[in-house]
Design a protein around this motif. Structure first.
Motif, PDB file in Angstrom:
ATOM      1  N   ASP A   1       4.004   1.424  -1.085  1.00 22.19           N
ATOM      2  CA  ASP A   1       2.906   2.130  -0.439  1.00 22.19           C
ATOM      3  C   ASP A   1       2.744   3.562  -0.945  1.00 22.19           C
ATOM      4  O   ASP A   1       1.757   4.222  -0.620  1.00 22.19           O
ATOM      5  N   PHE A   2       3.686   4.037  -1.773  1.00 24.16           N
ATOM      6  CA  PHE A   2       3.594   5.405  -2.273  1.00 24.16           C
ATOM      7  C   PHE A   2       3.645   5.534  -3.792  1.00 24.16           C
ATOM      8  O   PHE A   2       3.148   6.515  -4.333  1.00 24.16           O
ATOM      9  N   ALA A   3       4.266   4.559  -4.481  1.00 27.33           N
ATOM     10  CA  ALA A   3       4.513   4.787  -5.900  1.00 27.33           C
ATOM     11  C   ALA A   3       4.711   3.498  -6.682  1.00 27.33           C
ATOM     12  O   ALA A   3       4.844   2.410  -6.115  1.00 27.33           O
ATOM     13  N   VAL A   4       4.742   3.676  -8.005  1.00 30.93           N
ATOM     14  CA  VAL A   4       5.121   2.626  -8.944  1.00 30.93           C
ATOM     15  C   VAL A   4       6.500   2.985  -9.482  1.00 30.93           C
ATOM     16  O   VAL A   4       6.729   4.120  -9.911  1.00 30.93           O
ATOM     17  N   TYR A   5       7.413   2.021  -9.452  1.00 36.62           N
ATOM     18  CA  TYR A   5       8.775   2.247  -9.920  1.00 36.62           C
ATOM     19  C   TYR A   5       9.073   1.349 -11.121  1.00 36.62           C
ATOM     20  O   TYR A   5       8.718   0.166 -11.113  1.00 36.62           O
ATOM     21  N   ILE A   6       9.740   1.914 -12.112  1.00 33.96           N
ATOM     22  CA  ILE A   6      10.259   1.153 -13.238  1.00 33.96           C
ATOM     23  C   ILE A   6      11.782   1.269 -13.193  1.00 33.96           C
ATOM     24  O   ILE A   6      12.326   2.380 -13.273  1.00 33.96           O
ATOM     25  N   VAL A   7      12.458   0.132 -13.052  1.00 32.61           N
ATOM     26  CA  VAL A   7      13.907   0.133 -12.836  1.00 32.61           C
ATOM     27  C   VAL A   7      14.592  -0.703 -13.916  1.00 32.61           C
ATOM     28  O   VAL A   7      14.105  -1.783 -14.281  1.00 32.61           O
ATOM     29  N   ASP A   8      15.725  -0.208 -14.411  1.00 30.75           N
ATOM     30  CA  ASP A   8      16.545  -0.963 -15.351  1.00 30.75           C
ATOM     31  C   ASP A   8      17.361  -1.987 -14.557  1.00 30.75           C
ATOM     32  O   ASP A   8      18.209  -1.604 -13.744  1.00 30.75           O
ATOM     33  N   PRO A   9      17.134  -3.290 -14.772  1.00 28.92           N
ATOM     34  CA  PRO A   9      17.831  -4.301 -13.971  1.00 28.92           C
ATOM     35  C   PRO A   9      19.305  -4.448 -14.325  1.00 28.92           C
ATOM     36  O   PRO A   9      20.088  -4.932 -13.510  1.00 28.92           O
ATOM     37  N   ASP A  10      19.681  -4.035 -15.529  1.00 29.61           N
ATOM     38  CA  ASP A  10      21.076  -4.168 -15.955  1.00 29.61           C
ATOM     39  C   ASP A  10      21.947  -3.037 -15.410  1.00 29.61           C
ATOM     40  O   ASP A  10      23.068  -3.269 -14.956  1.00 29.61           O
ATOM     41  N   MET A  11      21.409  -1.816 -15.463  1.00 24.26           N
ATOM     42  CA  MET A  11      22.155  -0.654 -14.992  1.00 24.26           C
ATOM     43  C   MET A  11      21.885  -0.327 -13.528  1.00 24.26           C
ATOM     44  O   MET A  11      22.634   0.415 -12.899  1.00 24.26           O
ATOM     45  N   GLY A  12      20.799  -0.882 -13.002  1.00 26.59           N
ATOM     46  CA  GLY A  12      20.439  -0.590 -11.616  1.00 26.59           C
ATOM     47  C   GLY A  12      19.960   0.835 -11.432  1.00 26.59           C
ATOM     48  O   GLY A  12      20.083   1.405 -10.344  1.00 26.59           O
ATOM     49  N   THR A  13      19.397   1.436 -12.487  1.00 28.94           N
ATOM     50  CA  THR A  13      18.963   2.830 -12.441  1.00 28.94           C
ATOM     51  C   THR A  13      17.444   2.943 -12.485  1.00 28.94           C
ATOM     52  O   THR A  13      16.761   2.141 -13.125  1.00 28.94           O
ATOM     53  N   LEU A  14      16.943   3.948 -11.816  1.00 27.94           N
ATOM     54  CA  LEU A  14      15.517   4.228 -11.806  1.00 27.94           C
ATOM     55  C   LEU A  14      15.143   4.940 -13.095  1.00 27.94           C
ATOM     56  O   LEU A  14      15.639   6.025 -13.388  1.00 27.94           O
ATOM     57  N   LYS A  15      14.263   4.329 -13.877  1.00 26.38           N
ATOM     58  CA  LYS A  15      13.832   4.910 -15.141  1.00 26.38           C
ATOM     59  C   LYS A  15      12.601   5.800 -14.970  1.00 26.38           C
ATOM     60  O   LYS A  15      12.448   6.784 -15.683  1.00 26.38           O
ATOM     61  N   ARG A  16      11.733   5.417 -14.024  1.00 27.96           N
ATOM     62  CA  ARG A  16      10.517   6.206 -13.832  1.00 27.96           C
ATOM     63  C   ARG A  16       9.904   5.919 -12.473  1.00 27.96           C
ATOM     64  O   ARG A  16       9.918   4.779 -12.010  1.00 27.96           O
ATOM     65  N   ARG A  17       9.377   6.970 -11.865  1.00 27.41           N
ATOM     66  CA  ARG A  17       8.626   6.834 -10.617  1.00 27.41           C
ATOM     67  C   ARG A  17       7.303   7.565 -10.795  1.00 27.41           C
ATOM     68  O   ARG A  17       7.272   8.737 -11.183  1.00 27.41           O
ATOM     69  N   VAL A  18       6.202   6.871 -10.509  1.00 29.20           N
ATOM     70  CA  VAL A  18       4.866   7.456 -10.634  1.00 29.20           C
ATOM     71  C   VAL A  18       4.160   7.330  -9.292  1.00 29.20           C
ATOM     72  O   VAL A  18       4.019   6.222  -8.759  1.00 29.20           O
ATOM     73  N   SER A  19       3.722   8.439  -8.755  1.00 22.50           N
ATOM     74  CA  SER A  19       2.972   8.414  -7.504  1.00 22.50           C
ATOM     75  C   SER A  19       1.673   7.640  -7.677  1.00 22.50           C
ATOM     76  O   SER A  19       1.005   7.739  -8.719  1.00 22.50           O
ATOM     77  N   LEU A  20       1.300   6.865  -6.664  1.00 21.30           N
ATOM     78  CA  LEU A  20       0.039   6.125  -6.733  1.00 21.30           C
ATOM     79  C   LEU A  20      -1.146   7.067  -6.913  1.00 21.30           C
ATOM     80  O   LEU A  20      -2.139   6.714  -7.556  1.00 21.30           O
ATOM     81  N   ALA A  21      -1.033   8.269  -6.365  1.00 25.82           N
ATOM     82  CA  ALA A  21      -2.119   9.241  -6.478  1.00 25.82           C
ATOM     83  C   ALA A  21      -2.336   9.682  -7.922  1.00 25.82           C
ATOM     84  O   ALA A  21      -3.422  10.164  -8.272  1.00 25.82           O
TER      85      ALA A  21
END
Length: 228
Positions: free
Chosen positions: A121-141
């Motif tokens: 409801d706030f953002a788009v997330y790109i996550v590395d499934p192997d490391m379990g780390t957040l690679k990028r977060r982009v606000s929907l706005a």
């Protein structure tokens, strides 16, 4: 120039749990609602027609039979059962997951990386499934529009004017676009624009513009990505 056959089958592994939910740097180097109405703009170099406010892709986009009858599920991963995804969302305060699935993300150098795409409801997330780390977060706005072809390929680009864009591929592309629009409207009055064109530009990095060109061929769609 690199060519990709979009009809080929690519195995994407299941995500593995991890404890770290921090954003990591250098990603570009390494790497419904059936009644919803979309603001659709179709650009055809042989025609100046613009199509606005049609039902999702109907009458404009060539769709696979499977995508027409497919029911939308939204969360294909079971986010609440994956600790590192829950931790990431809790940290940023997101309350609702509109979409969650594994996708292929293209880096600025053209490499394909397995990633988890989350639309909340706030953002788009790109996550590395192997490391379990957040690679990028982009606000929907910050999302201006989504670009994709009029053909039955798997590619789509999320266009972010204040940053670099995100080019991805998924067999659930239509659902992703609809969920992005629904998520955007849930928090604002902004109507997401969907650009349909068999060639479009995107910023693969802050200082790198690329063009993706789609061509319908026998048995599928051929896709070419080149620097501008």
């Amino acid at each position: 120039m690199s060519w990709y056959q979009t009809r080929r089958k690519v195995q994407i592994d299941d995500p593995k749990p991890a404890d770290d939910g921090k954003v990591t740097d250098g990603e570009e180097e390494e790497e419904n609602n059936n009644n919803t109405r979309l603001k659709i703009k179709s650009l055809d170099k042989s025609s100046s027609r613009n199509v606005v406010n049609q039902e999702p892709f109907m009458g404009v986009k060539v769709r696979r039979k499977g995508s027409i009858i497919r029911d939308y599920k939204g969360d294909y991963l079971g986010v609440t059962s994956i600790p590192f995804l829950e931790k990431i969302l809790e940290k940023h305060g997101d309350k609702k997951v509109f979409f969650a699935d594994k996708v292929l993300k293209f880096t600025s150098t053209g490499k394909m990386k397995r990633r988890i795409l989350l639309v909340t409801d706030f953002a788009v997330y790109i996550v590395d499934p192997d490391m379990g780390t957040l690679k990028r977060r982009v606000s929907l706005a910050a999302v201006e529009k989504v670009s994709l072809s009029e053909l039955s390929d798997n590619f789509f680009a999320i266009i972010i004017p204040t940053e670099y864009d995100i080019l991805m591929a998924s067999t659930r592309k239509t659902e992703i676009v609809n969920m992005l629009m629904e998520a955007t409207q849930s928090t604002s009055n902004y109507e997401l624009e969907v650009l349909l064109s068999n060639s479009f530009e995107y910023n693969a990095a802050a200082d790198l513009v690329k063009e993706i060109i789609f061509e319908e061929v026998e048995g599928g769609v051929k896709t070419r990505i080149r620097r501008k």
